[in-house]
Design a protein around this motif. Structure first.
Motif, PDB file in Angstrom:
ATOM      1  N   GLU A  61      44.648  52.911  35.372  1.00 19.76           N
ATOM      2  CA  GLU A  61      43.963  53.131  36.646  1.00 19.76           C
ATOM      3  C   GLU A  61      42.525  52.613  36.601  1.00 19.76           C
ATOM      4  OE1 GLU A  61      46.270  57.140  38.216  1.00 19.76           O
ATOM      5  OE2 GLU A  61      44.339  57.324  37.205  1.00 19.76           O
ATOM      6  N   ALA A  62      41.878  52.783  35.460  1.00 18.25           N
ATOM      7  CA  ALA A  62      40.511  52.279  35.327  1.00 18.25           C
ATOM      8  C   ALA A  62      40.491  50.763  35.467  1.00 18.25           C
ATOM      9  CB  ALA A  62      39.919  52.709  33.986  1.00 18.25           C
ATOM     10  N   GLN A  63      41.464  50.118  34.873  1.00 11.66           N
ATOM     11  CA  GLN A  63      41.526  48.667  34.961  1.00 11.66           C
ATOM     12  C   GLN A  63      41.827  48.204  36.397  1.00 11.66           C
ATOM     13  OE1 GLN A  63      40.725  47.012  32.274  1.00 11.66           O
ATOM     14  NE2 GLN A  63      41.035  44.919  32.983  1.00 11.66           N
ATOM     15  N   MET A  64      42.615  48.998  37.094  1.00  9.04           N
ATOM     16  CA  MET A  64      42.919  48.658  38.484  1.00  9.04           C
ATOM     17  C   MET A  64      41.669  48.785  39.357  1.00  9.04           C
ATOM     18  SD  MET A  64      46.615  50.532  38.526  1.00  9.04           S
ATOM     19  CE  MET A  64      47.142  50.165  40.186  1.00  9.04           C
ATOM     20  N   MET A  65      40.881  49.831  39.145  1.00  4.82           N
ATOM     21  CA  MET A  65      39.627  49.970  39.889  1.00  4.82           C
ATOM     22  C   MET A  65      38.663  48.837  39.531  1.00  4.82           C
ATOM     23  SD  MET A  65      38.220  51.544  42.288  1.00  4.82           S
ATOM     24  CE  MET A  65      38.023  53.247  42.775  1.00  4.82           C
ATOM     25  N   PHE A  66      38.674  48.413  38.295  1.00  3.32           N
ATOM     26  CA  PHE A  66      37.907  47.246  37.845  1.00  3.32           C
ATOM     27  C   PHE A  66      38.284  46.035  38.704  1.00  3.32           C
ATOM     28  CE2 PHE A  66      37.329  44.372  33.819  1.00  3.32           C
ATOM     29  CZ  PHE A  66      36.104  43.931  34.279  1.00  3.32           C
ATOM     30  N   GLY A  67      39.596  45.810  38.869  1.00  2.00           N
ATOM     31  CA  GLY A  67      40.055  44.696  39.688  1.00  2.00           C
ATOM     32  C   GLY A  67      39.637  44.811  41.136  1.00  2.00           C
ATOM     33  N   LYS A  68      39.667  46.030  41.672  1.00  2.00           N
ATOM     34  CA  LYS A  68      39.231  46.226  43.053  1.00  2.00           C
ATOM     35  C   LYS A  68      37.751  45.881  43.199  1.00  2.00           C
ATOM     36  CE  LYS A  68      38.667  49.498  46.859  1.00  2.00           C
ATOM     37  NZ  LYS A  68      38.718  50.896  47.319  1.00  2.00           N
ATOM     38  N   GLY A  69      36.946  46.298  42.236  1.00  2.00           N
ATOM     39  CA  GLY A  69      35.518  46.000  42.305  1.00  2.00           C
ATOM     40  C   GLY A  69      35.240  44.510  42.278  1.00  2.00           C
ATOM     41  N   LEU A  70      35.928  43.783  41.411  1.00  2.00           N
ATOM     42  CA  LEU A  70      35.726  42.342  41.319  1.00  2.00           C
ATOM     43  C   LEU A  70      36.204  41.638  42.586  1.00  2.00           C
ATOM     44  CD1 LEU A  70      36.849  41.876  37.611  1.00  2.00           C
ATOM     45  CD2 LEU A  70      34.506  41.701  38.486  1.00  2.00           C
ATOM     46  N   THR A  71      37.313  42.110  43.152  1.00  2.17           N
ATOM     47  CA  THR A  71      37.821  41.537  44.396  1.00  2.17           C
ATOM     48  C   THR A  71      36.833  41.755  45.533  1.00  2.17           C
ATOM     49  OG1 THR A  71      40.097  41.955  43.675  1.00  2.17           O
ATOM     50  CG2 THR A  71      39.755  41.556  46.019  1.00  2.17           C
ATOM     51  N   THR A  72      36.247  42.948  45.569  1.00  7.74           N
ATOM     52  CA  THR A  72      35.253  43.257  46.600  1.00  7.74           C
ATOM     53  C   THR A  72      34.032  42.361  46.461  1.00  7.74           C
ATOM     54  OG1 THR A  72      36.002  45.566  46.652  1.00  7.74           O
ATOM     55  CG2 THR A  72      33.827  45.100  47.574  1.00  7.74           C
ATOM     56  N   LEU A  73      33.567  42.185  45.216  1.00  7.06           N
ATOM     57  CA  LEU A  73      32.404  41.340  44.976  1.00  7.06           C
ATOM     58  C   LEU A  73      32.697  39.886  45.354  1.00  7.06           C
ATOM     59  CD1 LEU A  73      29.500  41.517  43.852  1.00  7.06           C
ATOM     60  CD2 LEU A  73      30.442  40.921  41.622  1.00  7.06           C
ATOM     61  N   LEU A  74      33.890  39.426  45.023  1.00  9.71           N
ATOM     62  CA  LEU A  74      34.295  38.059  45.363  1.00  9.71           C
ATOM     63  C   LEU A  74      34.482  37.878  46.864  1.00  9.71           C
ATOM     64  CD1 LEU A  74      37.012  37.329  42.633  1.00  9.71           C
ATOM     65  CD2 LEU A  74      35.017  35.891  43.086  1.00  9.71           C
ATOM     66  N   ASN A  75      34.912  38.963  47.522  1.00  9.79           N
ATOM     67  CA  ASN A  75      35.381  38.881  48.909  1.00  9.79           C
ATOM     68  C   ASN A  75      36.508  37.844  48.999  1.00  9.79           C
ATOM     69  OD1 ASN A  75      35.434  39.736  51.602  1.00  9.79           O
ATOM     70  ND2 ASN A  75      34.155  38.016  52.253  1.00  9.79           N
ATOM     71  N   GLY A  76      37.330  37.874  47.978  1.00 12.71           N
ATOM     72  CA  GLY A  76      38.455  36.952  47.878  1.00 12.71           C
ATOM     73  C   GLY A  76      39.331  37.377  46.722  1.00 12.71           C
ATOM     74  N   SER A  77      40.450  36.695  46.539  1.00 15.70           N
ATOM     75  CA  SER A  77      41.389  37.110  45.495  1.00 15.70           C
ATOM     76  C   SER A  77      40.968  36.585  44.124  1.00 15.70           C
ATOM     77  CB  SER A  77      42.807  36.632  45.825  1.00 15.70           C
ATOM     78  OG  SER A  77      42.979  35.265  45.489  1.00 15.70           O
ATOM     79  N   MET A  78      41.228  37.379  43.117  1.00 14.33           N
ATOM     80  CA  MET A  78      40.932  36.966  41.753  1.00 14.33           C
ATOM     81  C   MET A  78      41.784  35.768  41.354  1.00 14.33           C
ATOM     82  SD  MET A  78      40.226  40.491  39.614  1.00 14.33           S
ATOM     83  CE  MET A  78      41.818  41.282  39.950  1.00 14.33           C
ATOM     84  N   LYS A  79      43.020  35.698  41.841  1.00 15.55           N
ATOM     85  CA  LYS A  79      43.878  34.555  41.497  1.00 15.55           C
ATOM     86  C   LYS A  79      43.301  33.255  42.040  1.00 15.55           C
ATOM     87  CE  LYS A  79      48.424  32.454  41.782  1.00 15.55           C
ATOM     88  NZ  LYS A  79      47.877  31.136  42.197  1.00 15.55           N
ATOM     89  N   SER A  80      42.905  33.255  43.302  1.00 13.18           N
ATOM     90  CA  SER A  80      42.332  32.040  43.884  1.00 13.18           C
ATOM     91  C   SER A  80      41.082  31.610  43.123  1.00 13.18           C
ATOM     92  CB  SER A  80      42.001  32.270  45.359  1.00 13.18           C
ATOM     93  OG  SER A  80      43.172  32.514  46.103  1.00 13.18           O
ATOM     94  N   TYR A  81      40.282  32.585  42.734  1.00  9.45           N
ATOM     95  CA  TYR A  81      39.059  32.295  41.981  1.00  9.45           C
ATOM     96  C   TYR A  81      39.393  31.663  40.635  1.00  9.45           C
ATOM     97  CZ  TYR A  81      34.528  33.245  39.734  1.00  9.45           C
ATOM     98  OH  TYR A  81      33.320  33.135  39.080  1.00  9.45           O
ATOM     99  N   LEU A  82      40.357  32.240  39.904  1.00 11.81           N
ATOM    100  CA  LEU A  82      40.727  31.680  38.612  1.00 11.81           C
ATOM    101  C   LEU A  82      41.430  30.337  38.753  1.00 11.81           C
ATOM    102  CD1 LEU A  82      41.880  34.687  36.388  1.00 11.81           C
ATOM    103  CD2 LEU A  82      39.701  33.463  36.376  1.00 11.81           C
ATOM    104  N   ASP A  83      42.182  30.160  39.821  1.00  8.86           N
ATOM    105  CA  ASP A  83      42.796  28.848  40.063  1.00  8.86           C
ATOM    106  C   ASP A  83      41.729  27.754  40.077  1.00  8.86           C
ATOM    107  OD1 ASP A  83      45.603  28.944  40.240  1.00  8.86           O
ATOM    108  OD2 ASP A  83      45.538  29.800  42.242  1.00  8.86           O
ATOM    109  N   GLN A  84      40.663  28.005  40.792  1.00  7.71           N
ATOM    110  CA  GLN A  84      39.602  27.019  40.940  1.00  7.71           C
ATOM    111  C   GLN A  84      38.803  26.841  39.655  1.00  7.71           C
ATOM    112  OE1 GLN A  84      36.648  28.136  43.816  1.00  7.71           O
ATOM    113  NE2 GLN A  84      35.302  26.435  43.333  1.00  7.71           N
ATOM    114  N   LYS A  85      38.466  27.959  39.008  1.00 11.06           N
ATOM    115  CA  LYS A  85      37.531  27.899  37.881  1.00 11.06           C
ATOM    116  C   LYS A  85      38.201  27.559  36.543  1.00 11.06           C
ATOM    117  CE  LYS A  85      33.731  29.252  38.197  1.00 11.06           C
ATOM    118  NZ  LYS A  85      32.439  28.612  38.502  1.00 11.06           N
ATOM    119  N   ILE A  86      39.443  28.009  36.364  1.00 17.08           N
ATOM    120  CA  ILE A  86      40.069  27.917  35.048  1.00 17.08           C
ATOM    121  C   ILE A  86      41.455  27.282  35.077  1.00 17.08           C
ATOM    122  CG2 ILE A  86      40.910  29.225  33.061  1.00 17.08           C
ATOM    123  CD1 ILE A  86      37.881  29.233  33.300  1.00 17.08           C
TER     124      ILE A  86
END
Length: 374
Positions: free
Chosen positions: A186-211
């Motif tokens: 659950e802690a890791q899931m909240m971690f993901g929510k925080g990063l998604t909020t900061l990105l204002n976008g999906s983590m997958k799309s971000y990693l697609d572009q960057k990595i």
């Protein structure tokens, strides 16, 4: 001896043994490092300084400690070239908690862009954490030391409270951040929510572009767990990435090369060093909760497990500096910097009967016996 009955296999082994006994191994300097293009370059064991008989012993051991998928999704890479691959390495499926390392990678990339500091308080991005979790930082989440827990008991009808139906609804913290280690989905899931909020976008799309796109991975997925109020999907911070073993090896090679790919620094080197080294001191106690059997004190980086000098899960017969992502069903992405080697074992079967670090300690001991260039 009846030479007419000697098989080609034994002739090959004899020639290899004769070669090694008569001449010191001198590897071609051009084989020191490589990066795959559309496909991986495949070389023989000998070309990268490995004894075939000894390496096969290591693989036989790993197969004996695995269930139905055996070594069919195993990839071994040395000096940037594949020396072994199973027959199902293009099979894609969930790699379970190996996903966690991708979540912390998003954190590291955002820090490099100046969009966060790992020691920033997360409640500034997620206001719902201000009450009860005001001191929790991004680094606390990446090291499983946040103390965060979501409301409710497990959705799996188990007698524990990890991963409830409401993982994003905070309940009382388990402990003061940084005071304990607790492997908690659950802690890791909240971690993901925080990063998604900061990105204002999906983590997958971000990693697609960057990595992922820059290193040649174009076929992978990341399951979501609910969405933000604006409809942006929250990729599950603790699990849900699906990809195949050859592509997992590309990720491993990027980390093995300190975040650099064909001369371009895709991940900050300093972040890679921290991710792959112990960030939780051995003196930090494990929280006596539902997941107390998972002991990361002294051996947990930024969602990577590491072989450190003081780790409680240390692999005594493997080189220091070994680091790996670990997921349910014996999924592993493991790097061995000292040997310039990485190993991937994926599967959708079961965890081994022995603890994973015990299995991989013995496997790496056997691989060490196969080295003939050190």
């Amino acid at each position: 001896m009846d030479f007419g009955k000697i098989t080609p296999f034994f002739i090959l082994i004899f020639i290899e043994s004769l070669f090694l006994s008569c001449k010191p191994l001198s590897l071609d300097p051009s084989l020191a490092s490589a990066f795959p293009q559309d496909n991986w370059e495949k070389v023989s064991y000998l070309e990268v300084g490995l004894d075939s008989i000894q390496l096969e012993k290591a693989l036989d051991y790993l197969a004996s400690q695995s269930y139905g998928d055996g070594v069919s999704e195993v990839v071994i890479v040395r000096n940037g070239r594949v020396v072994f691959q199973g027959d199902s390495v293009t099979k894609s499926h969930n790699i379970y908690s190996c996903t966690k390392g991708f979540t912390s990678l998003v954190m590291g990339l955002l820090e490099a862009e100046g969009r966060l500091s790992i020691r920033d308080k997360v409640y500034k991005t997620l206001p719902e954490l201000e009450s009860g979790y005001a001191e929790v930082t991004w680094e606390h989440f990446a090291t499983m030391t946040s103390g965060y827990s979501g409301a409710g008991i497990s959705r799996w009808n188990e007698e524990n409270s990890d991963w409830s139906w409401t993982p994003y609804s905070p309940e009382a913290p388990h402990f003061t951040p940084g005071s304990h280690y607790e492997y908690w989905d659950e802690a890791q899931m909240m971690f993901g929510k925080g990063l998604t909020t900061l990105l204002n976008g999906s983590m997958k799309s971000y990693l697609d572009q960057k990595i992922m796109s820059p290193i040649g991975i174009d076929s992978w997925s990341w399951a979501s767990e609910q969405a933000l109020e604006n409809g942006i999907a929250i990729q599950n911070g603790c699990t849900g990435i699906s990809l195949n073993a050859l592509d997992a090896a590309r990720v491993g090679l990027l980390f093995l090369n300190q975040g650099k790919w064909e001369g371009k620094q895709l991940i900050p080197e300093e972040f890679v060093k921290k991710a792959l080294s112990a960030q939780v001191a051995a003196s930090v106690p494990v929280y006596p909760g539902d997941r107390a059997s998972v002991k990361g004190s002294g051996s947990y980086g930024y969602n990577w497990w590491v072989n450190s000098t003081d780790g409680l899960s240390r692999m005594p017969d493997a080189p220091l500096g070994v680091a790996y992502l670990s997921g349910l069903n014996h999924n592993i992405i493991l790097v061995v910097p000292e040997w310039n080697m990485l190993l991937v074992r994926l599967g959708d079967d079961k965890n081994p009967d022995l603890p994973k670090h015990v299995v991989w300690n013995e496997f790496l001991r056997l691989v060490g016996e196969a080295l003939i260039d050190s």
